[in-house]
Design a protein around this motif. Structure first.
Motif: not given
Length: 332
Positions: A64-92
């Motif tokens: 479960t920790m690995i699940l959250i590391l990758f899941g929350d991690g990708v949301v953080a990267q997309v949001l905090l980069s203002n979409g420059q480092k990914g988009d909604y598809q990146s989150i999926s």
């Protein structure tokens, strides 16, 4: 690489932990002795015995920790980069990878990494009920640990995005909110009924597909089950994830939500979305149970499911009461 004929392997070496070819008796004896010594050492080591006893707990925790590391991690990267480092598809993609790698990590325990999945397995696959609270706790703590690690990694970026080191806001209360990194928040237009149905539907699809992937009486995915789950999660996120964020997992949502509250995001983590927080806690259990029931009712033929017993499991449910009934001998 050519195969070695089994006849060329000595009988003793086949039973050894490290099979060898054409060894003399002295060499064979030394290897057997080393293997026995290693086994004895593992029996004596306290940590080895503790690890064996708690392996299921550790497995669910780290999966479960690995699940959250990758899941929350990708949301953080997309949001905090203002979409420059990914988009909604990146989150999926990120959440799909998180589930796949989490399943690989926790294979020893059955790779549930979701209390609702554990619950459905207890209901339909004979998984021991006594293990349910232990699994659920391990999954919750693993999710909390993963969220805390993601926060530690992105703390500086969160400070900049929010506009200050002491500012922490929640979606619906700020245009620079970052609480959505850790847990799900519904779209503004969603009613309570819509919120619940969205999570219920996604959870039903999840459990239906898990049972399908694990059903060897159907096609079954075998060792490719983690890859199949990657596409299941990716598909749920891409097709049904926008409205509520497809939590479909109490541990995945409540654990990081609790961590965000502890980190200073405030009471709004519970009040947002008209107190939406309870929906990802309840809907996944009902949805996974319903999805598992639908699969077993129409497609599954295994006898381990209560659906495939008299009265669709009702007789089995009340079986213990019938067995405890005492039949008095006839006075005749």
């Amino acid at each position: 690489m050519s195969k070695i004929p089994r006849d060329s392997i000595s009988p003793d070496s086949r039973d050894s932990e490290y099979p060898t070819l054409c060894l003399d008796s002295k060499h064979e004896a030394s290897i057997h002795s080393a293997t026995d010594d290693t086994h004895s050492i593992h029996q004596l080591l306290l940590w080895s015995r503790l690890r064996e006893y708690c392996r299921d707990v550790f497995s669910e925790f780290f999966g479960t920790m690995i699940l959250i590391l990758f899941g929350d991690g990708v949301v953080a990267q997309v949001l905090l980069s203002n979409g420059q480092k990914g988009d909604y598809q990146s989150i999926s993609w990120g959440w799909g990878l998180g589930v796949m790698l989490g399943v690989y990590t926790s294979g020893a325990s059955g790779a549930h990494i979701n209390p609702a999945v554990t619950f459905a397995n207890c209901v339909f696959r004979g998984f021991p009920w006594r293990k349910f609270p232990i699994y659920a706790l391990a999954q919750l703590l693993g999710a909390m640990c993963g969220a805390a690690i993601v926060y530690g990694n992105y703390k500086s970026a969160i400070d900049v995005f929010e506009g200050g080191a002491g500012i922490r806001t929640v979606p619906g209360y700020s245009t620079t909110a970052t609480a959505g990194i850790f847990c799900t928040y519904p779209a503004d237009f969603m009613t309570k009924t819509g919120q619940f149905f969205s999570e219920f539907l996604a959870s039903s699809i999840l459990m239906f597909m898990i049972f399908a992937l694990k059903d060897n009486g159907n096609l079954g995915a075998g060792t490719l089950t983690p890859l199949g789950l990657f596409f299941v999660i990716f598909g749920i996120g891409a097709c049904f994830g926008w409205e509520t964020g497809y939590a479909i997992n109490l541990a995945r949502d409540f654990g990081p939500r609790l961590v965000s509250y502890m980190l200073g995001y405030g009471h709004e983590v519970w009040a947002a979305g008209n107190y939406y927080f309870w929906v990802p806690m309840v809907a996944p259990f009902l949805g996974c149970t319903f999805g598992g029931w639908i699969y077993d009712l129409f497609l599954y033929t295994g006898l381990d499911s209560p659906i495939n017993t008299p009265w669709i499991g009702i007789k089995r449910l009340f079986g213990p009461f019938h067995r405890r009934r005492v039949v008095m001998p006839s006075p005749v």
